[in-house]
Enzyme design. Structure first.
Site, PDB file in Angstrom:
ATOM      1  CD1 TRP A  47      -0.929   2.366   2.250  1.00  0.00           C
ATOM      2  CD2 TRP A  47      -2.814   1.736   1.225  1.00  0.00           C
ATOM      3  NE1 TRP A  47      -1.827   3.400   2.343  1.00  0.00           N
ATOM      4  CE2 TRP A  47      -2.985   3.043   1.727  1.00  0.00           C
ATOM      5  CE3 TRP A  47      -3.873   1.117   0.539  1.00  0.00           C
ATOM      6  CZ2 TRP A  47      -4.177   3.751   1.562  1.00  0.00           C
ATOM      7  CZ3 TRP A  47      -5.051   1.826   0.378  1.00  0.00           C
ATOM      8  CH2 TRP A  47      -5.199   3.126   0.885  1.00  0.00           C
ATOM      9  CG  ASP A  50      -0.687  11.461   2.105  1.00  0.00           C
ATOM     10  OD1 ASP A  50      -1.655  10.881   1.618  1.00  0.00           O
ATOM     11  OD2 ASP A  50      -0.722  12.054   3.198  1.00  0.00           O
ATOM     12  CD1 TRP A  74      -3.183   4.701   5.444  1.00  0.00           C
ATOM     13  CD2 TRP A  74      -3.810   3.882   7.434  1.00  0.00           C
ATOM     14  NE1 TRP A  74      -2.751   5.570   6.415  1.00  0.00           N
ATOM     15  CE2 TRP A  74      -3.120   5.096   7.649  1.00  0.00           C
ATOM     16  CE3 TRP A  74      -4.281   3.194   8.545  1.00  0.00           C
ATOM     17  CZ2 TRP A  74      -2.912   5.632   8.914  1.00  0.00           C
ATOM     18  CZ3 TRP A  74      -4.076   3.724   9.808  1.00  0.00           C
ATOM     19  CH2 TRP A  74      -3.398   4.937   9.983  1.00  0.00           C
ATOM     20  CG  ASP A 176      -0.391  15.683   6.978  1.00  0.00           C
ATOM     21  OD1 ASP A 176       0.110  14.662   7.479  1.00  0.00           O
ATOM     22  OD2 ASP A 176      -1.568  15.730   6.588  1.00  0.00           O
ATOM     23  CD  GLU A 228      -6.192  14.425   5.859  1.00  0.00           C
ATOM     24  OE1 GLU A 228      -6.258  13.644   6.801  1.00  0.00           O
ATOM     25  OE2 GLU A 228      -6.353  14.071   4.672  1.00  0.00           O
ATOM     26  CD1 TRP A 316      -7.739  10.348   2.047  1.00  0.00           C
ATOM     27  CD2 TRP A 316      -7.529   8.170   2.497  1.00  0.00           C
ATOM     28  NE1 TRP A 316      -6.448  10.139   2.484  1.00  0.00           N
ATOM     29  CE2 TRP A 316      -6.298   8.807   2.780  1.00  0.00           C
ATOM     30  CE3 TRP A 316      -7.629   6.790   2.702  1.00  0.00           C
ATOM     31  CZ2 TRP A 316      -5.185   8.109   3.259  1.00  0.00           C
ATOM     32  CZ3 TRP A 316      -6.513   6.108   3.174  1.00  0.00           C
ATOM     33  CH2 TRP A 316      -5.322   6.758   3.454  1.00  0.00           C
TER      34      TRP A 316
HETATM   35  C1  FRU Z   1      -3.709  12.196   4.058  1.00  0.00           C
HETATM   36  C2  FRU Z   1      -3.313  11.600   5.394  1.00  0.00           C
HETATM   37  C3  FRU Z   1      -2.380  12.543   6.118  1.00  0.00           C
HETATM   38  C4  FRU Z   1      -1.656  11.627   7.054  1.00  0.00           C
HETATM   39  C5  FRU Z   1      -1.500  10.392   6.210  1.00  0.00           C
HETATM   40  C6  FRU Z   1      -1.538   9.114   6.989  1.00  0.00           C
HETATM   41  O1  FRU Z   1      -3.916  11.290   3.049  1.00  0.00           O
HETATM   42  O2  FRU Z   1      -4.458  11.341   6.138  1.00  0.00           O
HETATM   43  O3  FRU Z   1      -3.059  13.610   6.758  1.00  0.00           O
HETATM   44  O4  FRU Z   1      -0.429  12.137   7.460  1.00  0.00           O
HETATM   45  O5  FRU Z   1      -2.557  10.410   5.270  1.00  0.00           O
HETATM   46  O6  FRU Z   1      -1.228   8.022   6.183  1.00  0.00           O
END
Ligand code: FRU
Length: 505
Positions: A47, A50, A74, A176, A228, A316
């Site tokens: 997987w 980002d 994830w 982030d 994010e 998502w």
């Molecule tokens: C965005 C997110 C970020 C976080 C990451 C976790 O896609 O939710 O905010 O750092 O993915 O995998």
């Protein structure tokens, strides 16, 4: 120049998507599964979400990315790693920053510490420092803090800072960090998200270890979901347009096309505070498709270079349902950014880095009778400029069989550029079929560049002022491309097409 015109059913060319299992001539084993991207980075297995820590250092582009080393869903979030000399051909390396002692490594940045401000680089003079969110989940709830790690061997191995975290607000949704060097003030800048408060908080630091709060931006613009993946960047102007600061913010869910999306604000950063401009065009969407999220820009580029952005080509809403194996998730192609100011206002222009992969060019304006000879196999690129027409709706369809096609076009009454993937192929979830739209600016040119890979279409329309990226999962490997118009009458078009070389061969 007179443009050739074609009728509704005229076939521009036919193509067969390359789902062959043959890897004859392949330098890399694998990367040939159904839907495997051929011009976009994807990990060999497992997987990804980002992109993280994009940085150019010692002649290498580094792509770190959210990665689960143990599966195709994830979890166990760690930083995967790949390097490239040309932003396109990537070599995957071992995991850079793994989950450790129950703390996952969420999204963040990597900076080049040229003057050893951190003290981590000794005995070298410069080194890489990663700034990432640490995520812990306990029975008391979840916690997100900002942490650092350094590498003295060009990103191959990483050491976590013993005194982590460097910022801890004792809160759940604080993530982030986007860190860059503030040339003017000779200090580090961080933009980091307070996701549920819809705020981007700015910090500064002399050494990446001690951080001082500067200001907050937001709530502003769209606040329907969590904020994010912020990115604060300076975008150079085209044709005498001055530079401008931009703040890009991921929104999930609640983006206009459904699920995840990204808005940007153009404005000014005075070293302390970001102020959004109110000029027309200064608030927009980095991508008007459904599948481009958490794009960030490269640190460490040579002075004067245009910013380069890479995004996660996914949403998502259905990311965990992509019908791909043994990997899940892929990145967009890199895009160079500039700023345009014209009669319609401001616009961020995105130009994909793809030319080094071009092969077998055909000039569409030289086509006789509307048909192009020869079959095409994905990946390929298509650059089309349309003549002005009174047709209400026109564009192209990419057919994979008579019942399945993706439509890319202009809808003049609705003033929209759009991609319709409702009949493209496998509808992996009810949210997946979609007609994604962007406002069409009548005074700008009617053109689009398409990058067609095995499971995606990236479009750059109206001279790159609209980017629209959508995944597709065609049921068949065959395709042909046809022009269409709402009345069936001819529309005029000229342009180019290129076969693109696979980055894995
Ligand atoms: C965005 C997110 C970020 C976080 C990451 C976790 O896609 O939710 O905010 O750092 O993915 O995998």
């Amino acid at each position: 120049m007179r443009m050739p015109s074609f009728k509704l059913t005229d076939t521009l060319f036919a193509c067969a998507l390359a789902f062959s299992t043959s890897i004859a001539g392949a330098q890399v084993i694998g990367y040939d599964e159904p839907y495997r991207p051929q011009v976009h980075f994807s990990p060999r297995e497992h997987w990804t979400n980002d992109p993280n820590g994009l940085v150019y250092f010692h002649k290498e582009y580094h792509l770190f990315y959210q990665f689960n080393p143990f599966g195709d869903e994830w979890g166990h979030m760690s930083w995967g790693h790949a390097v490239s000399m040309d932003l396109l051909n990537w070599q995957e390396l071992p995991v850079a920053i793994p989950e450790k002692d129950g703390e996952m490594a969420f999204t963040g940045s990597v900076v080049v510490d040229r003057e050893n401000t951190s003290g981590f680089c000794t005995p070298r003079t410069e080194c890489l420092v990663a700034v990432y969110t640490g995520y812990r989940s306990t029975s008391q709830g979840t916690q997100q803090t900002q942490n650092i790690a350094y590498s003295r061997d060009d990103g191959r191995t990483w050491t976590r800072y013993a005194a982590n975290p460097v910022i801890d607000l004792h809160t759940a949704d604080f993530r982030d960090p986007s860190v860059s060097w503030d040339e003017k003030e000779s200090r580090w800048l961080m933009a980091v998200s307070l996701a549920m408060e819809h705020k981007i908080r700015f910090y500064t630091s002399p050494n990446l270890k001690e951080w001082t709060q500067l200001s907050d931006f937001g709530p502003a613009g769209d606040v329907d979901g969590a904020w994010e993946c912020p990115d604060l960047l300076r975008i150079p102007g085209e044709n005498g347009t001055g530079d401008m600061w931009a703040l890009k913010i991921g929104l999930n869910p609640g983006a206009p096309q459904g699920g995840s999306g990204e808005q940007y604000f153009l404005g000014n950063f005075d070293g302390k505070r970001f102020t959004a401009s109110s000029e027309p065009g200064s608030h927009g969407w980095t991508n008007y498709g459904k599948d481009d999220y958490c794009a960030i820009s490269f640190n460490g580029l040579p002075n004067g270079a245009k910013p380069i952005l890479i995004g996660w080509m996914n949403n998502w809403q259905y990311a965990s349902r992509l019908p791909t194996s043994p990997w899940r998730g892929q990145m967009s192609v890199p895009r160079r950014l500039s700023l345009l100011r014209d009669d319609a206002g401001l616009a961020v222009v995105q130009y994909p880095v793809i030319a080094p992969l071009r092969a077998n060019h055909s000039d569409i304006s030289t086509t006789k009778g509307g048909s192009l000879s020869g079959n095409m196999q994905a990946p390929f690129e298509l650059d089309l400029q349309f003549g002005r027409t009174s047709e209400q709706v026109f564009g192209i369809r990419i057919y994979t069989d008579e019942q399945h096609w993706t439509e890319i076009g202009f809808d003049q009454p609705k003033r929209e550029f759009y991609i319709d993937r409702t009949r493209s192929g496998v509808a992996i979830t009810p949210d997946f079929p979609a007609r994604t739209t962007a406002p069409l600016i009548v005074s700008r040119s009617y053109d689009f560049k398409l990058i067609i890979d095995r499971s995606s279409i990236e479009a750059y329309a109206q001279n790159g002022t609209i980017a629209m990226t959508n995944l597709i999962f065609p049921a068949s490997r065959n395709c042909r491309v046809a022009l269409f118009s709402s009345s069936g009458k001819a529309v005029s078009v000229r342009g180019d097409r290129w076969k693109l070389r696979s980055i894995w061969r």
